[in-house]
Design a protein around this motif. Sequence first.
Motif, PDB file in Angstrom:
ATOM      1  N   ARG A 104      15.603  -0.189  11.132  1.00 32.70           N
ATOM      2  CA  ARG A 104      15.436  -0.759   9.802  1.00 32.70           C
ATOM      3  C   ARG A 104      15.028   0.267   8.757  1.00 32.70           C
ATOM      4  NH1 ARG A 104      12.354  -6.249   9.444  1.00 32.70           N
ATOM      5  NH2 ARG A 104      10.553  -4.880   9.642  1.00 32.70           N
ATOM      6  N   GLU A 105      14.466   1.388   9.173  1.00 33.65           N
ATOM      7  CA  GLU A 105      13.933   2.335   8.198  1.00 33.65           C
ATOM      8  C   GLU A 105      14.658   3.669   8.169  1.00 33.65           C
ATOM      9  OE1 GLU A 105       9.736   2.520   8.912  1.00 33.65           O
ATOM     10  OE2 GLU A 105       9.454   0.400   8.483  1.00 33.65           O
ATOM     11  N   THR A 106      14.649   4.384   9.280  1.00 31.74           N
ATOM     12  CA  THR A 106      15.195   5.740   9.191  1.00 31.74           C
ATOM     13  C   THR A 106      16.721   5.767   9.217  1.00 31.74           C
ATOM     14  OG1 THR A 106      14.935   6.107  11.569  1.00 31.74           O
ATOM     15  CG2 THR A 106      13.121   6.783  10.151  1.00 31.74           C
TER      16      THR A 106
ATOM     17  N   LEU B  18      15.836   1.013  -0.498  1.00 30.81           N
ATOM     18  CA  LEU B  18      15.248   1.283   0.817  1.00 30.81           C
ATOM     19  C   LEU B  18      13.730   1.131   0.789  1.00 30.81           C
ATOM     20  CD1 LEU B  18      17.133   4.426   2.132  1.00 30.81           C
ATOM     21  CD2 LEU B  18      17.297   2.082   2.959  1.00 30.81           C
ATOM     22  N   GLY B  19      13.164   1.458  -0.360  1.00 27.41           N
ATOM     23  CA  GLY B  19      11.713   1.399  -0.494  1.00 27.41           C
ATOM     24  C   GLY B  19      11.111   0.107   0.036  1.00 27.41           C
ATOM     25  N   SER B  20      11.761  -1.001  -0.270  1.00 27.20           N
ATOM     26  CA  SER B  20      11.245  -2.297   0.182  1.00 27.20           C
ATOM     27  C   SER B  20      11.035  -2.291   1.696  1.00 27.20           C
ATOM     28  CB  SER B  20      12.218  -3.409  -0.173  1.00 27.20           C
ATOM     29  OG  SER B  20      12.922  -3.099  -1.348  1.00 27.20           O
ATOM     30  N   GLN B  21      12.033  -1.800   2.422  1.00 22.35           N
ATOM     31  CA  GLN B  21      11.929  -1.735   3.887  1.00 22.35           C
ATOM     32  C   GLN B  21      10.715  -0.909   4.323  1.00 22.35           C
ATOM     33  OE1 GLN B  21      14.011  -3.350   6.014  1.00 22.35           O
ATOM     34  NE2 GLN B  21      15.051  -4.194   4.248  1.00 22.35           N
ATOM     35  N   TRP B  22      10.412   0.081   3.513  1.00 21.01           N
ATOM     36  CA  TRP B  22       9.325   0.998   3.862  1.00 21.01           C
ATOM     37  C   TRP B  22       7.970   0.498   3.396  1.00 21.01           C
ATOM     38  CZ3 TRP B  22       9.227   6.081   5.993  1.00 21.01           C
ATOM     39  CH2 TRP B  22      10.456   6.510   6.478  1.00 21.01           C
ATOM     40  N   GLY B  23       7.961  -0.652   2.739  1.00 28.52           N
ATOM     41  CA  GLY B  23       6.686  -1.190   2.291  1.00 28.52           C
ATOM     42  C   GLY B  23       6.139  -0.540   1.035  1.00 28.52           C
ATOM     43  N   GLU B 100      -0.624   8.786   5.567  1.00 23.57           N
ATOM     44  CA  GLU B 100      -0.808   7.544   4.816  1.00 23.57           C
ATOM     45  C   GLU B 100      -0.552   6.333   5.709  1.00 23.57           C
ATOM     46  OE1 GLU B 100      -1.955   5.588   1.351  1.00 23.57           O
ATOM     47  OE2 GLU B 100      -1.995   7.726   1.856  1.00 23.57           O
ATOM     48  N   ARG B 101       0.460   6.441   6.535  1.00 24.48           N
ATOM     49  CA  ARG B 101       0.771   5.337   7.444  1.00 24.48           C
ATOM     50  C   ARG B 101      -0.350   5.139   8.447  1.00 24.48           C
ATOM     51  NH1 ARG B 101       6.666   3.619   9.036  1.00 24.48           N
ATOM     52  NH2 ARG B 101       7.129   2.908   6.936  1.00 24.48           N
ATOM     53  N   LYS B 102      -0.831   6.219   8.965  1.00 22.32           N
ATOM     54  CA  LYS B 102      -1.954   6.150   9.902  1.00 22.32           C
ATOM     55  C   LYS B 102      -3.121   5.433   9.234  1.00 22.32           C
ATOM     56  CE  LYS B 102      -4.883   9.326  12.574  1.00 22.32           C
ATOM     57  NZ  LYS B 102      -6.052   9.593  11.695  1.00 22.32           N
ATOM     58  N   ARG B 103      -3.430   5.866   8.032  1.00 24.95           N
ATOM     59  CA  ARG B 103      -4.563   5.309   7.313  1.00 24.95           C
ATOM     60  C   ARG B 103      -4.383   3.816   7.032  1.00 24.95           C
ATOM     61  NH1 ARG B 103      -6.436   4.295   2.450  1.00 24.95           N
ATOM     62  NH2 ARG B 103      -4.512   4.705   1.310  1.00 24.95           N
ATOM     63  N   ARG B 104      -3.161   3.433   6.652  1.00 24.57           N
ATOM     64  CA  ARG B 104      -2.963   2.057   6.224  1.00 24.57           C
ATOM     65  C   ARG B 104      -2.553   1.128   7.349  1.00 24.57           C
ATOM     66  NH1 ARG B 104       0.245   1.237   0.874  1.00 24.57           N
ATOM     67  NH2 ARG B 104       2.018   1.626   2.243  1.00 24.57           N
ATOM     68  N   GLU B 105      -2.037   1.669   8.442  1.00 22.58           N
ATOM     69  CA  GLU B 105      -1.489   0.808   9.481  1.00 22.58           C
ATOM     70  C   GLU B 105      -2.237   0.875  10.800  1.00 22.58           C
ATOM     71  OE1 GLU B 105       2.691   1.643   9.671  1.00 22.58           O
ATOM     72  OE2 GLU B 105       3.031   0.996   7.616  1.00 22.58           O
TER      73      GLU B 105
END
Lengths: 169, 169
Positions: A104-106, B18-23, B100-105
């Motif tokens: 879905r992403e990369t 694509l941004g939407s998919q990436w949150g 950032e992903r680590k921090r937020r997820e």
Amino acid sequence: MSELAEIKDNFVTQWGALGSQWGINRTMAMIHALLLVSPNPLTTDEIMAELSVSRGNANTNLRDLASWGLIRQVIVKGERKDHYEAEKDTWKIFCIVARERKRRETEPASQVLKDCINRSKDLKTAEAKELHKQLTALNDFVMLANSIMEKVASKEQSTLLPKILKVLS
Amino acid sequence: MSELAEIKDNFVTQWGALGSQWGINRTMAMIHALLLVSPNPLTTDEIMAELSVSRGNANTNLRDLASWGLIRQVIVKGERKDHYEAEKDTWKIFCIVARERKRRETEPASQVLKDCINRSKDLKTAEAKELHKQLTALNDFVMLANSIMEKVASKEQSTLLPKILKVLS
DNA sequence: TTTAATTTTCAGAAAATACTGAAAATACGA
DNA sequence: TCGTATTTTCAGTATTTTCTGAAAATTAAA
């Protein structure tokens, strides 16, 4: 409510809230959490009652979770209703999530990049060449990361991660 | 519109989708894409015009991107307006996104898990022990994945990924 | 200072996403 | 086959997220 039930309930609720950060909806995350900590398979009605959600909502998200492979239908003898249970093997959960994210992403990102790279490859101006270079660097990287994820997520065993950690230190 | 401008425009638009998919929201993704393929720093007004978004929207997302470290303000001599340029080094972009992903997820997830693990550790029933085991397995895994990401994203050089790929084959 | 340019904030509007509830479709036992 | 239990779909509603536009705050030149 027993202490155990309270802890479970807390887990389900908080996991649901986290779901938003992960880009999956609250109900989907809560159903997944509920089935993860349920000792036996649950019916749609039980899930509806436990989470206070509508039948439509429960049904849709159960199918989505099943299509990911994070839960599966099981038959309970003598019962007509469908029962669902979660995949509980941590490594398998990881592989499923990794593949889904890749899909879905990369992969779509790489598709966009490739398209632009192709269209810019014959242009002669310095600026066009710069663009081409920048997008190519990005795409090479995305594809490399992709192939790493693919390989990791295709392994049967979870002993792989500790090995990678070792290589890194 | 020149062929080059068209390709860029296409890239910006698709990257936004694509941004939407990436949150991340569409505007943020589009601004990032625009600055990534812009040969020189841009002002807020130029970005507003290029993407047809309001000043408020542009401003908010520029600050967010800057707080991530994906873009930075630059001073252009003789100009009063702020100019922005993107970090173009692919490896650095990756490190920023990974952190950032680590921090937020994953960190919040681990927090929830740890909390439930703690609360269940003294319960004696078989079901409670099962729960404790399941959550511990999940958390161990999340933390392991976390520390791998942390180590990877803290390296200066991008030569690491090819090495990992080698270990995997 | 004063004034004008620029940036930031934020209330309300618009758009996107998620959810409900009931009707339609399907599956299954009698 | 018929009737009932169960699942699925989906139009309408509610909620959340994003965006606009203008007022307020800040900055810096005169």
